[in-house]
Design an enzyme around this catalytic site. Structure first.
Site, PDB file in Angstrom:
ATOM      1  N   PRO A   1      38.098  39.955  28.177  1.00  0.00           N
ATOM      2  CA  PRO A   1      38.316  40.601  27.048  1.00  0.00           C
ATOM      3  C   PRO A   1      39.230  41.959  27.767  1.00  0.00           C
ATOM      4  O   PRO A   1      38.715  43.094  28.353  1.00  0.00           O
ATOM      5  CB  PRO A   1      37.151  41.233  26.676  1.00  0.00           C
ATOM      6  CG  PRO A   1      36.000  41.480  27.876  1.00  0.00           C
ATOM      7  CD  PRO A   1      36.460  40.280  28.706  1.00  0.00           C
TER       8      PRO A   1
ATOM      9  N   ASP B   1      40.171  44.710  32.810  1.00  0.00           N
ATOM     10  CA  ASP B   1      39.049  43.731  32.103  1.00  0.00           C
ATOM     11  C   ASP B   1      37.806  44.800  31.568  1.00  0.00           C
ATOM     12  O   ASP B   1      37.652  45.648  32.347  1.00  0.00           O
ATOM     13  CB  ASP B   1      38.165  43.068  33.397  1.00  0.00           C
ATOM     14  CG  ASP B   1      37.120  41.946  32.717  1.00  0.00           C
ATOM     15  OD1 ASP B   1      36.639  42.458  31.588  1.00  0.00           O
ATOM     16  OD2 ASP B   1      36.931  41.020  33.381  1.00  0.00           O
ATOM     17  N   HIS B   2      37.661  44.954  30.307  1.00  0.00           N
ATOM     18  CA  HIS B   2      36.879  45.886  29.617  1.00  0.00           C
ATOM     19  C   HIS B   2      35.416  45.884  29.880  1.00  0.00           C
ATOM     20  O   HIS B   2      34.722  46.721  29.561  1.00  0.00           O
ATOM     21  CB  HIS B   2      37.374  46.087  28.009  1.00  0.00           C
ATOM     22  CG  HIS B   2      37.545  47.298  27.738  1.00  0.00           C
ATOM     23  ND1 HIS B   2      36.688  48.075  27.747  1.00  0.00           N
ATOM     24  CD2 HIS B   2      38.405  47.902  26.686  1.00  0.00           C
ATOM     25  CE1 HIS B   2      37.129  49.547  27.273  1.00  0.00           C
ATOM     26  NE2 HIS B   2      37.966  49.263  26.533  1.00  0.00           N
ATOM     27  N   ARG B   3      35.217  44.787  30.434  1.00  0.00           N
ATOM     28  CA  ARG B   3      33.829  44.639  31.003  1.00  0.00           C
ATOM     29  C   ARG B   3      33.152  45.318  32.003  1.00  0.00           C
ATOM     30  O   ARG B   3      32.149  46.007  32.181  1.00  0.00           O
ATOM     31  CB  ARG B   3      33.322  43.126  31.187  1.00  0.00           C
ATOM     32  CG  ARG B   3      33.347  42.247  29.996  1.00  0.00           C
ATOM     33  CD  ARG B   3      33.288  40.847  30.475  1.00  0.00           C
ATOM     34  NE  ARG B   3      34.248  40.294  31.452  1.00  0.00           N
ATOM     35  CZ  ARG B   3      34.327  39.105  31.816  1.00  0.00           C
ATOM     36  NH1 ARG B   3      33.340  38.149  31.612  1.00  0.00           N
ATOM     37  NH2 ARG B   3      35.166  38.793  33.061  1.00  0.00           N
TER      38      ARG B   3
ATOM     39  N   CYS C   1      35.055  48.517  33.079  1.00  0.00           N
ATOM     40  CA  CYS C   1      35.025  49.797  32.985  1.00  0.00           C
ATOM     41  C   CYS C   1      35.855  50.215  31.398  1.00  0.00           C
ATOM     42  O   CYS C   1      36.231  48.975  30.706  1.00  0.00           O
ATOM     43  CB  CYS C   1      36.234  50.161  34.137  1.00  0.00           C
ATOM     44  SG  CYS C   1      37.862  49.783  33.912  1.00  0.00           S
TER      45      CYS C   1
END
Length: 486
Positions: free
Chosen positions: A275, A456-458, A460
């Protein structure tokens, strides 16, 4: 008449399962020596020369230039020196299944006769094992009848261990495993990244995978193979070929293989699993350009390029924002569930995108955080030359923890790049051009570039990503003060 020794295409590193035969360096009837290069092959990683482990006369070349060969299948047959050569014309009379079986047995039983250097840079130990008979026997009517699979014996396990030892690659021993082990792990949901190999130098062996598979799973019967309709090979478009969807004539077809195939698979996986989010900022690079110009004037031959300075700022930024120098690892538990964890690294292996004739390659500077701008510049230049020559090793192409992409060389300002899986971030640098810029309340012409960070928004949130991007931007705008603190 002596039986030829059949040399199988070895695992060329990183567990690659196929390679394209680019060019034969020998011909049928040639006398060859041990370790003499016999063929050039291209994998998804690099172009390599394959040396022969045998000396003698070339009897059969198993493949044509442009053909894709599977690892473990015959590459070349060599009649030992002093023996009567087998006529090449007799080769087609041998059944493909018989050829593969003979090749496997000869390779395992007679490997000790060669030098051990199956592939340049890839070591193979001595010793031999016993191959298991897997060729279907034939009934009286001539139809193939599958023989039952025999239990795995100690000798067979020893043979498997030997084959796995042949897949070693310097620098990444623990990550290089045979197709058999990879398939076993994949079928039973074993995360190889979490295994500690029991083989030499941490090599992951078959027994390591078996140890984490429940006995009930190991004893499960193998399902019957599913029949599929053969896919016709891709060929050049003939006269009058028309695309049914558009109604336009087809001018050509190009097989997706080698580097392009690997890039396509990795990019698809990145977009489907990660994501991602993107942030960007315009940066006044005037001070950095002027600083480099002054250094070049003082020492024209040893001044780092602008990319090396930016790379230095990136590694410093990753130390301050280590969340972007991580990897997401998914593990499955015994109950069938899965969990994820963020793996952090002690150091930075900085990848950088390099355009080559074989496609986009991403070599990485190992321990880049410990190098000066001048050392980074030298390593970037060396790796660029290596990948453009097609000689990069799997370790040089597959060990990055963060990627720097200088797409400004293509004359563009910005790009929302795709993250190089399994990394979690990629920083893009656009072209540096003259633009109007407000300096101390007045309009001026400055050297401006755009930095684009995809993350990658997972691992940070936007605050961390923005903080890292702002740090690099500030370093570019005030290089002297930042480098003084490094």
């Amino acid at each position: 008449m002596s039986e030829p020794k059949v040399f199988l295409l070895p695992d060329l590193g990183e567990g690659l399962t196929e390679a394209e035969l680019v060019n034969w360096l020998v011909a049928v009837g040639d006398e060859i020596r041990v370790d003499q290069p016999i063929a050039e092959v291209e994998t998804a990683k690099s172009m390599v020369e394959v040396p022969s482990p045998y000396a003698g006369t070339v009897a059969v070349l198993h493949g044509e230039p442009g053909q894709t060969l599977d690892v473990g299948k015959p590459l070349i047959s060599v009649t030992p020196a002093g023996a009567t050569a087998v006529a090449p014309a007799a080769a087609p009379a041998v059944e493909p299944a018989e050829t593969a079986e003979v090749a496997a047995e000869v390779y395992r039983e007679e490997e000790k006769a060669g030098s051990g250097n199956v592939l340049i840079g890839y070591g193979t130990p001595g010793g031999h094992g016993v191959a298991r008979r897997t060729r279907p026997r034939k009934s009286a009517a001539g139809t193939a009848v599958a023989e039952p699979t025999a239990p795995v014996s100690a000798a067979e396990k020893a043979a498997d261990d030997l084959v796995l030892m042949r897949t070693r690659v310097p620098g990444k021993l623990g990550a290089v495993i045979s197709p058999l082990v990879r398939r076993m792990a994949r079928d039973h949901g074993v995360d190889l990244g979490e295994l500690q190999g029991s083989g030499a130098s941490g090599l992951i062996m078959r027994r390591d995978v078996e140890a984490v598979i429940k006995p009930s799973v190991l004893e499960r019967p193998v399902a019957a193979p599913v029949e599929t309709t053969p896919v016709p090979p891709i060929t050049g478009a003939g006269a009058g070929d028309t695309d049914t969807r558009t109604g336009l004539g087809i001018t050509g077809r190009t097989a997706v293989r080698g580097v392009r195939k690997a890039v396509a698979a990795n990019m698809t996986r990145s977009r489907s699993e990660i994501p991602e989010a993107t942030v960007w900022v315009d940066v006044d690079a005037t001070a950095l350009v002027e600083m480099r110009a002054a250094l070049k004037k003082a020492d024209p031959h040893h001044t780092p390029g602008l990319l090396a300075f930016i790379a230095r700022f990136v590694t410093a930024g990753l130390k301050k924002f280590p969340e972007l120098n991580t990897r997401i690892v998914t593990t499955e538990d015994t109950s069938g569930g899965s969990s994820q964890e963020i793996v952090a690294f002690d150091g930075v292996n900085l990848g950088f995108a390099a355009q080559t004739d074989r496609g986009l390659m991403v070599p990485s500077v190992r321990n880049a955080d410990k190098l000066s701008a001048r050392e980074l510049d030298a390593e970037i230049r060396r790796l660029t030359a290596v990948v453009r020559d097609g000689k990069a090793s799997p370790a040089e192409l597959g060990s990055g923890t963060f990627t720097l992409n200088n797409y400004g060389v293509f004359g563009v300002d910005g790009s929302a790049a795709i993250i190089n899986h399994p990394e979690v971030g990629i920083l893009g640098v656009g072209r540096i051009i003259d633009k109007p810029w407000v300096v101390n309340g007045e309009l001026a012409v400055r050297k401006v570039t755009e930095l684009t960070l995809t993350f990658d928004h997972r691992v940070c949130d936007g605050g961390t990503a923005g903080g890292f991007l702002r740090y690099v931007a500030d370093a570019i705008e005030n290089p002297g003060s930042v480098m003084a603190d490094m």
